[in-house]
Design a protein around this motif. Sequence first.
Motif, mmCIF file in Angstrom:
data_model
loop_
_atom_site.group_PDB
_atom_site.id
_atom_site.type_symbol
_atom_site.label_atom_id
_atom_site.label_comp_id
_atom_site.label_asym_id
_atom_site.label_seq_id
_atom_site.Cartn_x
_atom_site.Cartn_y
_atom_site.Cartn_z
ATOM 1 N N LEU A 6 3.559 -15.361 26.029
ATOM 2 C CA LEU A 6 3.954 -14.121 26.718
ATOM 3 C C LEU A 6 2.746 -13.246 27.034
ATOM 4 O O LEU A 6 2.804 -12.018 26.951
ATOM 5 N N TYR A 7 1.636 -13.891 27.417
ATOM 6 C CA TYR A 7 0.380 -13.162 27.625
ATOM 7 C C TYR A 7 -0.299 -13.560 28.926
ATOM 8 O O TYR A 7 -1.529 -13.661 29.002
ATOM 9 N N MET A 8 0.480 -13.755 29.977
ATOM 10 C CA MET A 8 -0.085 -14.218 31.231
ATOM 11 C C MET A 8 -1.014 -13.202 31.880
ATOM 12 O O MET A 8 -1.926 -13.569 32.627
ATOM 13 N N HIS A 9 -0.811 -11.916 31.578
ATOM 14 C CA HIS A 9 -1.691 -10.887 32.131
ATOM 15 C C HIS A 9 -3.125 -11.030 31.613
ATOM 16 O O HIS A 9 -4.065 -10.461 32.186
ATOM 17 N N PHE A 10 -3.293 -11.788 30.532
ATOM 18 C CA PHE A 10 -4.627 -12.018 29.965
ATOM 19 C C PHE A 10 -5.569 -12.594 31.006
ATOM 20 O O PHE A 10 -6.764 -12.269 31.032
ATOM 21 N N TYR A 11 -5.053 -13.451 31.888
ATOM 22 C CA TYR A 11 -5.900 -14.066 32.915
ATOM 23 C C TYR A 11 -6.580 -13.002 33.773
ATOM 24 O O TYR A 11 -7.781 -13.074 34.046
ATOM 25 N N ILE A 12 -5.827 -12.001 34.198
ATOM 26 C CA ILE A 12 -6.378 -10.958 35.064
ATOM 27 C C ILE A 12 -7.309 -10.030 34.297
ATOM 28 O O ILE A 12 -8.439 -9.775 34.715
ATOM 29 N N GLU A 13 -6.835 -9.525 33.163
ATOM 30 C CA GLU A 13 -7.627 -8.537 32.433
ATOM 31 C C GLU A 13 -8.905 -9.145 31.893
ATOM 32 O O GLU A 13 -9.966 -8.531 31.939
ATOM 33 N N HIS A 14 -8.820 -10.387 31.400
ATOM 34 C CA HIS A 14 -10.000 -11.016 30.811
ATOM 35 C C HIS A 14 -11.061 -11.315 31.863
ATOM 36 O O HIS A 14 -12.236 -11.018 31.667
ATOM 37 N N ASN A 15 -10.637 -11.914 32.972
ATOM 38 C CA ASN A 15 -11.604 -12.338 33.991
ATOM 39 C C ASN A 15 -12.152 -11.188 34.834
ATOM 40 O O ASN A 15 -13.328 -11.190 35.219
ATOM 41 N N TYR A 16 -11.299 -10.203 35.127
ATOM 42 C CA TYR A 16 -11.726 -9.097 36.001
ATOM 43 C C TYR A 16 -12.009 -7.803 35.247
ATOM 44 O O TYR A 16 -12.562 -6.872 35.825
ATOM 45 N N GLY A 17 -11.645 -7.765 33.976
ATOM 46 C CA GLY A 17 -11.851 -6.555 33.192
ATOM 47 C C GLY A 17 -12.817 -6.761 32.046
ATOM 48 O O GLY A 17 -13.903 -6.186 32.020
ATOM 49 N N HIS A 18 -12.447 -7.607 31.105
ATOM 50 C CA HIS A 18 -13.254 -7.797 29.898
ATOM 51 C C HIS A 18 -14.671 -8.259 30.193
ATOM 52 O O HIS A 18 -15.630 -7.730 29.621
ATOM 53 N N HIS A 19 -14.828 -9.231 31.068
ATOM 54 C CA HIS A 19 -16.177 -9.739 31.336
ATOM 55 C C HIS A 19 -17.041 -8.722 32.079
ATOM 56 O O HIS A 19 -18.261 -8.837 32.087
ATOM 57 N N LEU A 20 -16.424 -7.744 32.669
ATOM 58 C CA LEU A 20 -17.167 -6.673 33.337
ATOM 59 C C LEU A 20 -17.512 -5.553 32.359
ATOM 60 O O LEU A 20 -18.610 -4.990 32.404
ATOM 61 N N HIS A 21 -16.578 -5.267 31.446
ATOM 62 C CA HIS A 21 -16.737 -4.093 30.571
ATOM 63 C C HIS A 21 -17.022 -4.427 29.109
ATOM 64 O O HIS A 21 -17.073 -3.514 28.283
ATOM 65 N N ALA A 22 -17.201 -5.692 28.767
ATOM 66 C CA ALA A 22 -17.413 -6.068 27.366
ATOM 67 C C ALA A 22 -18.524 -5.254 26.729
ATOM 68 O O ALA A 22 -19.533 -4.943 27.360
ATOM 69 N N ALA A 23 -18.321 -4.893 25.453
ATOM 70 C CA ALA A 23 -19.280 -4.110 24.680
ATOM 71 C C ALA A 23 -19.507 -2.717 25.276
ATOM 72 O O ALA A 23 -20.615 -2.197 25.281
ATOM 73 N N THR A 24 -18.437 -2.124 25.817
ATOM 74 C CA THR A 24 -18.480 -0.731 26.277
ATOM 75 C C THR A 24 -17.202 -0.040 25.793
ATOM 76 O O THR A 24 -16.228 -0.694 25.411
ATOM 77 N N LYS A 25 -17.208 1.262 25.849
ATOM 78 C CA LYS A 25 -16.038 2.026 25.428
ATOM 79 C C LYS A 25 -14.881 1.869 26.408
ATOM 80 O O LYS A 25 -13.733 2.167 26.081
ATOM 81 N N GLU A 26 -15.186 1.389 27.615
ATOM 82 C CA GLU A 26 -14.151 1.205 28.633
ATOM 83 C C GLU A 26 -13.368 -0.093 28.425
ATOM 84 O O GLU A 26 -12.331 -0.301 29.055
ATOM 85 N N ASP A 27 -13.875 -0.960 27.560
ATOM 86 C CA ASP A 27 -13.242 -2.260 27.368
ATOM 87 C C ASP A 27 -12.193 -2.210 26.255
ATOM 88 O O ASP A 27 -12.524 -1.959 25.099
ATOM 89 N N PRO A 28 -10.920 -2.476 26.594
ATOM 90 C CA PRO A 28 -9.866 -2.460 25.573
ATOM 91 C C PRO A 28 -10.063 -3.533 24.508
ATOM 92 O O PRO A 28 -9.575 -3.397 23.386
ATOM 93 N N ALA A 29 -10.773 -4.614 24.859
ATOM 94 C CA ALA A 29 -10.919 -5.745 23.942
ATOM 95 C C ALA A 29 -12.159 -5.674 23.064
ATOM 96 O O ALA A 29 -12.457 -6.618 22.333
ATOM 97 N N THR A 30 -12.897 -4.575 23.131
ATOM 98 C CA THR A 30 -14.054 -4.397 22.262
ATOM 99 C C THR A 30 -13.697 -3.417 21.150
ATOM 100 O O THR A 30 -13.406 -2.249 21.410
ATOM 101 N N ALA A 31 -13.706 -3.910 19.920
ATOM 102 C CA ALA A 31 -13.341 -3.077 18.770
ATOM 103 C C ALA A 31 -14.477 -2.126 18.427
ATOM 104 O O ALA A 31 -15.650 -2.515 18.413
ATOM 105 N N ARG A 32 -14.127 -0.893 18.140
ATOM 106 C CA ARG A 32 -15.124 0.114 17.799
ATOM 107 C C ARG A 32 -15.564 0.003 16.341
ATOM 108 O O ARG A 32 -14.868 -0.560 15.499
ATOM 109 N N TYR A 33 -16.729 0.551 16.071
ATOM 110 C CA TYR A 33 -17.288 0.589 14.719
ATOM 111 C C TYR A 33 -16.307 1.283 13.771
ATOM 112 O O TYR A 33 -15.788 2.355 14.067
ATOM 113 N N ASN A 34 -16.012 0.646 12.651
ATOM 114 C CA ASN A 34 -15.095 1.155 11.627
ATOM 115 C C ASN A 34 -13.642 1.240 12.102
ATOM 116 O O ASN A 34 -12.824 1.911 11.467
ATOM 117 N N GLN A 35 -13.305 0.570 13.200
ATOM 118 C CA GLN A 35 -11.902 0.481 13.609
ATOM 119 C C GLN A 35 -11.288 -0.711 12.903
ATOM 120 O O GLN A 35 -11.821 -1.815 12.959
#
Length: 346
Positions: free
Chosen positions: A140-169
């Motif tokens: 039930l995670y088909m949206h992963f294709y869009i967010e991962h390829n067009y979102g995560h790989h662009l914003h990885a390791a930034t505060k804008e990336d939902p998939a990057t965990a923050r320090y002490n989170q």
Amino acid sequence: MKDLKYLAAYTIPLVTFFAIHFQGVFSYLTPFYGFIIIPILELIFPIDNKNLGPEEVESRTNKILFDWLLYLNLPIVFGLLIFALVTVTTNSLESYEFVGLIISMGIVLGVNGINVAHELGHRQTTNERFLGKALLLPALYMHFYIEHNYGHHLHAATKEDPATARYNQSVYSYWVTSIFRQYISAWKIQKKLLVNNNLSVLSFKNDMLWYLILQLLYLGIIAFVFGLTGFLFALFSGIVGFVLLETVNYIEHYGLLRAKTKSGRYERVKAIHSWNSNHIIGRIILYELTRHSDHHYKSSKKYQILECHEESPQMPYGYPTSMVLSLVPPLWFKIMNKRIPEGMNF
């Protein structure tokens, strides 16, 4: 024979087959194997940080065997899912057995489903991407294709990336923020793509809308064929699958942050912006996902030729062990916080 080592990835569905067949305490065979046996094996086997030579890279890149090792996960995942649905709806199971089989099947959906879908989603051919999306369906995670390829790989390791965990989170807080923020992000990306092509949200080319319809149809068919019990099994197995994915996401970029340039933009993604692991068992079973730094450096690179970068921050344990550690936040913070490069944590 070295090329066949990735057959080990099939041990997860194989163990799950036995869990479904024998039931009882064996219902928990897959989590026992994945999070106790494999971590023990990772402590026994040596770390392998060797990279392939140029000739071997060229030879492996186009070897069809490595592609078929991915493709075969489609019939395995769906075949096992049907077997599980038939079993839970035709047998009088105890509650603990039902829960155990949900967890076991969910691990298959995460490892042999979403993880393989992730690899295929980066391929250039339409057929391979289709297979990847099909493997995302039962989780039930088909949206992963869009967010991962067009979102995560662009914003990885930034505060804008939902998939990057923050320090002490904590991983528990991360599950909530990442799951919901990624879904919202996927819709925003989809809307932007439609606007750029002068299309409306109700367009036939709105993939997010199709994903929603397909996933509801999938659950509807299961409910019709297997009843409420089958529906609940499929629903919660999918949830276990994507929570497993998010736990992997958590450990892959925990606390790492890209610096900003004078222009105010983030620096390009480097090998230092992902946690890397060269623990051989996790590498094989997860199709080299643990060499995540190189994957972000060049996302189109196939799993069988991913390299180890010495400058990448290294995890002290393999991915399976690290996932278990993340479930105990104080222990996770104690081990990992001191390993984050100075000035990078956020």
